[in-house]
Enzyme design. Structure first.
Site, PDB file in Angstrom:
ATOM      1  N   SER A   1       0.821  -1.218   0.000  1.00  0.00           N
ATOM      2  CA  SER A   1       0.000   0.000   0.000  1.00  0.00           C
ATOM      3  C   SER A   1       0.851   1.261   0.000  1.00  0.00           C
ATOM      4  O   SER A   1       1.724   1.409   0.842  1.00  0.00           O
ATOM      5  CB  SER A   1      -0.877   0.058   1.253  1.00  0.00           C
ATOM      6  OG  SER A   1      -1.750  -1.020   1.309  1.00  0.00           O
TER       7      SER A   1
ATOM      8  N   HIS B   1      -3.747   1.143  -4.554  1.00  0.00           N
ATOM      9  CA  HIS B   1      -3.194   0.019  -5.315  1.00  0.00           C
ATOM     10  C   HIS B   1      -3.532   0.197  -6.784  1.00  0.00           C
ATOM     11  O   HIS B   1      -4.659   0.548  -7.111  1.00  0.00           O
ATOM     12  CB  HIS B   1      -3.775  -1.298  -4.833  1.00  0.00           C
ATOM     13  CG  HIS B   1      -3.230  -1.740  -3.516  1.00  0.00           C
ATOM     14  ND1 HIS B   1      -2.250  -2.686  -3.393  1.00  0.00           N
ATOM     15  CD2 HIS B   1      -3.511  -1.337  -2.272  1.00  0.00           C
ATOM     16  CE1 HIS B   1      -1.960  -2.859  -2.120  1.00  0.00           C
ATOM     17  NE2 HIS B   1      -2.711  -2.056  -1.412  1.00  0.00           N
TER      18      HIS B   1
ATOM     19  N   HIS C   1      -5.739  -9.033  -1.484  1.00  0.00           N
ATOM     20  CA  HIS C   1      -5.711  -9.277  -0.041  1.00  0.00           C
ATOM     21  C   HIS C   1      -6.806 -10.259   0.357  1.00  0.00           C
ATOM     22  O   HIS C   1      -7.890 -10.274  -0.232  1.00  0.00           O
ATOM     23  CB  HIS C   1      -5.938  -7.971   0.733  1.00  0.00           C
ATOM     24  CG  HIS C   1      -4.895  -6.937   0.492  1.00  0.00           C
ATOM     25  ND1 HIS C   1      -4.991  -6.006  -0.523  1.00  0.00           N
ATOM     26  CD2 HIS C   1      -3.733  -6.672   1.143  1.00  0.00           C
ATOM     27  CE1 HIS C   1      -3.920  -5.219  -0.487  1.00  0.00           C
ATOM     28  NE2 HIS C   1      -3.145  -5.605   0.512  1.00  0.00           N
TER      29      HIS C   1
ATOM     30  N   TYR D   1      -8.509  -9.882   2.975  1.00  0.00           N
ATOM     31  CA  TYR D   1      -9.621  -9.099   3.529  1.00  0.00           C
ATOM     32  C   TYR D   1     -10.579  -8.570   2.456  1.00  0.00           C
ATOM     33  O   TYR D   1     -11.685  -8.139   2.755  1.00  0.00           O
ATOM     34  CB  TYR D   1      -9.123  -7.945   4.419  1.00  0.00           C
ATOM     35  CG  TYR D   1      -8.278  -6.889   3.741  1.00  0.00           C
ATOM     36  CD1 TYR D   1      -8.821  -5.985   2.835  1.00  0.00           C
ATOM     37  CD2 TYR D   1      -6.923  -6.770   4.041  1.00  0.00           C
ATOM     38  CE1 TYR D   1      -8.052  -5.018   2.222  1.00  0.00           C
ATOM     39  CE2 TYR D   1      -6.138  -5.805   3.439  1.00  0.00           C
ATOM     40  CZ  TYR D   1      -6.708  -4.935   2.535  1.00  0.00           C
ATOM     41  OH  TYR D   1      -5.926  -3.985   1.932  1.00  0.00           O
ATOM     42  N   GLU D   2     -10.150  -8.629   1.206  1.00  0.00           N
ATOM     43  CA  GLU D   2     -11.071  -8.244   0.120  1.00  0.00           C
ATOM     44  C   GLU D   2     -12.022  -9.387  -0.202  1.00  0.00           C
ATOM     45  O   GLU D   2     -12.907  -9.228  -1.049  1.00  0.00           O
ATOM     46  CB  GLU D   2     -10.277  -7.889  -1.138  1.00  0.00           C
ATOM     47  CG  GLU D   2      -9.445  -6.626  -1.001  1.00  0.00           C
ATOM     48  CD  GLU D   2      -8.492  -6.479  -2.167  1.00  0.00           C
ATOM     49  OE1 GLU D   2      -8.850  -5.776  -3.136  1.00  0.00           O
ATOM     50  OE2 GLU D   2      -7.394  -7.073  -2.130  1.00  0.00           O
TER      51      GLU D   2
ATOM     52  N   ALA E   1       2.854  -2.218   4.024  1.00  0.00           N
ATOM     53  CA  ALA E   1       2.707  -1.216   5.074  1.00  0.00           C
ATOM     54  C   ALA E   1       2.333  -1.968   6.337  1.00  0.00           C
ATOM     55  O   ALA E   1       1.587  -2.939   6.284  1.00  0.00           O
ATOM     56  CB  ALA E   1       1.600  -0.238   4.696  1.00  0.00           C
TER      57      ALA E   1
ATOM     58  N   MET F   1      -1.645  -6.793   7.147  1.00  0.00           N
ATOM     59  CA  MET F   1      -2.712  -7.652   6.630  1.00  0.00           C
ATOM     60  C   MET F   1      -2.348  -8.311   5.297  1.00  0.00           C
ATOM     61  O   MET F   1      -3.217  -8.603   4.484  1.00  0.00           O
ATOM     62  CB  MET F   1      -3.991  -6.824   6.456  1.00  0.00           C
ATOM     63  CG  MET F   1      -4.425  -6.084   7.703  1.00  0.00           C
ATOM     64  SD  MET F   1      -5.784  -4.964   7.341  1.00  0.00           S
ATOM     65  CE  MET F   1      -5.764  -3.903   8.801  1.00  0.00           C
ATOM     66  N   SER F   2      -1.059  -8.525   5.066  1.00  0.00           N
ATOM     67  CA  SER F   2      -0.655  -9.089   3.768  1.00  0.00           C
ATOM     68  C   SER F   2       0.600  -9.941   3.933  1.00  0.00           C
ATOM     69  O   SER F   2       0.913 -10.397   5.032  1.00  0.00           O
ATOM     70  CB  SER F   2      -0.389  -7.938   2.785  1.00  0.00           C
ATOM     71  OG  SER F   2       0.746  -7.206   3.180  1.00  0.00           O
TER      72      SER F   2
ATOM     73  N   ASN G   1       2.849   3.613  10.991  1.00  0.00           N
ATOM     74  CA  ASN G   1       2.209   4.168  12.195  1.00  0.00           C
ATOM     75  C   ASN G   1       2.585   3.292  13.384  1.00  0.00           C
ATOM     76  O   ASN G   1       2.996   2.144  13.212  1.00  0.00           O
ATOM     77  CB  ASN G   1       0.681   4.143  12.016  1.00  0.00           C
ATOM     78  CG  ASN G   1       0.171   2.743  11.688  1.00  0.00           C
ATOM     79  OD1 ASN G   1       0.236   2.306  10.531  1.00  0.00           O
ATOM     80  ND2 ASN G   1      -0.309   2.029  12.684  1.00  0.00           N
TER      81      ASN G   1
ATOM     82  N   HIS H   1      -6.574   4.943   7.108  1.00  0.00           N
ATOM     83  CA  HIS H   1      -5.907   4.400   5.921  1.00  0.00           C
ATOM     84  C   HIS H   1      -5.222   5.489   5.087  1.00  0.00           C
ATOM     85  O   HIS H   1      -4.149   5.270   4.532  1.00  0.00           O
ATOM     86  CB  HIS H   1      -6.910   3.624   5.062  1.00  0.00           C
ATOM     87  CG  HIS H   1      -6.294   2.920   3.887  1.00  0.00           C
ATOM     88  ND1 HIS H   1      -5.288   1.985   4.018  1.00  0.00           N
ATOM     89  CD2 HIS H   1      -6.517   3.031   2.555  1.00  0.00           C
ATOM     90  CE1 HIS H   1      -4.934   1.552   2.822  1.00  0.00           C
ATOM     91  NE2 HIS H   1      -5.659   2.165   1.912  1.00  0.00           N
TER      92      HIS H   1
HETATM   93  N1  HPA Z   1      -2.269  -2.659  11.550  1.00  0.00           N
HETATM   94  C1  HPA Z   1      -2.458  -3.496  10.503  1.00  0.00           C
HETATM   95  N2  HPA Z   1      -2.088  -3.216   9.266  1.00  0.00           N
HETATM   96  C2  HPA Z   1      -1.487  -2.045   9.046  1.00  0.00           C
HETATM   97  C3  HPA Z   1      -1.263  -1.117  10.078  1.00  0.00           C
HETATM   98  C4  HPA Z   1      -1.672  -1.450  11.392  1.00  0.00           C
HETATM   99  O1  HPA Z   1      -1.497  -0.678  12.361  1.00  0.00           O
HETATM  100  N3  HPA Z   1      -0.639  -0.033   9.517  1.00  0.00           N
HETATM  101  C5  HPA Z   1      -0.494  -0.316   8.193  1.00  0.00           C
HETATM  102  N4  HPA Z   1      -1.002  -1.519   7.904  1.00  0.00           N
END
Ligand code: HPA
Length: 266
Positions: A25, A56, A78, A80-81, A108, A205-206, A229, A241
């Site tokens: 991402s 993306h 992903h 989650y999609e 990310a 998440m990937s 973050n 996001h």
């Molecule tokens: N958690 C999960 N996935 C992420 C995060 C997070 O804090 N930051 C970027 N992708």
């Protein structure tokens, strides 16, 4: 040869990518570093779904970075999609069919290790699969082993090279364990405390499905997270996001410098 590979072979002609790069991402900037590029849109590739998440693209980019023939996956699938794990790893398996031997995965991630100061890059030393999904379930894929070894998921010599190159170009590079979760919600503070106790330094998440598939095919893997973050409960603010994408963009030059260094490109 399946329809996906046959189509791509027809499109790319004599190009023989040796390194595949999966862009996370907000990290699509690396696609602009590819010379003599040939872009193939997912929509045109038999067997590929369209990529939908903001931040993306949805294309494979073939070309050169320095002297190295590469193929970039700009736009990831992903879990989650709602994609099944086999779809998530379709690009990586296709890379293997095209002759790719080394996979560089980027993503990310949220920082759990309290000393991380985002945005910063983290070399992935190892991962924990908390997605409760596995792309190797079912029939053994072509060229894959039934019970692949995972004692060195991220190639030690590529990690050493990445650390050296990062030092040379003056980029800070943390190193740690990536926990892969299903998402799509960000974690609760209690979940982050749990992940911390499990030994995770970052959460995202990937990546985990792609790395499992790559290792099952015997590819060497280098993984780099952009810690965009501090994770939930550690961060003083709510997660968003758009901010994740902005933080990714802030270190895209550093990421590009490290990847170019690893590929031996000036
Ligand atoms: N958690 C999960 N996935 C992420 C995060 C997070 O804090 N930051 C970027 N992708």
């Amino acid at each position: 040869m399946n329809a996906t590979t046959a189509f791509l072979r027809g499109r790319v002609g004599s190009r023989e990518p040796r390194v595949g790069i999966v862009l996370g991402s907000g990290l699509g900037g690396l696609a602009d570093a590819v010379e003599e590029s040939l872009v193939v849109r997912y929509a045109d590739i038999p067997g590929f779904p369209d990529s939908s998440v903001a931040g993306h693209r949805g294309e494979l980019v073939f070309g050169r970075i320095g002297e190295t023939e590469v193929v970039l996956q700009a736009g990831r699938f992903h879990l989650y999609e709602g994609h099944d794990p086999q779809t998530v790893v379709l690009p990586v398996r296709t890379f293997a069919e095209l002759g790719v031997e080394t996979l560089i995965v980027t993503n990310a991630a949220g920082g759990i290790c309290p000393t991380f100061s985002p945005p910063v890059l983290m070399l992935i030393a190892d991962h924990i699969n908390l997605m409760w999904r596995n792309p190797l379930l079912g029939r053994v894929g072509a060229g894959e082993s039934r019970f692949p070894d995972m004692s060195e998921p991220y190639c030690p010599s590529l990690r050493t090279l990445a650390r050296r190159r990062a030092l040379e170009v003056g980029v800070s590079l943390e190193e740690g364990v990536y926990a892969g979760v299903l998402g799509p919600n960000y974690e609760t503070p209690a979940e982050i405390r749990m992940l911390s106790r499990l030994g995770a330094d970052a959460v995202g998440m990937s990546t985990v499905p792609e790395v499992i598939a790559a290792r099952a095919r015997g590819m060497r893997v280098l993984g780099i997270s952009t810690i965009t973050n501090l994770a939930s409960g550690i961060s003083p603010s709510k997660l968003d996001h758009t901010e994740v994408l902005a933080a990714g963009a802030a270190v895209t030059n550093s990421l590009e410098a490290v990847v170019r260094g690893v590929l031996g490109a000036p």
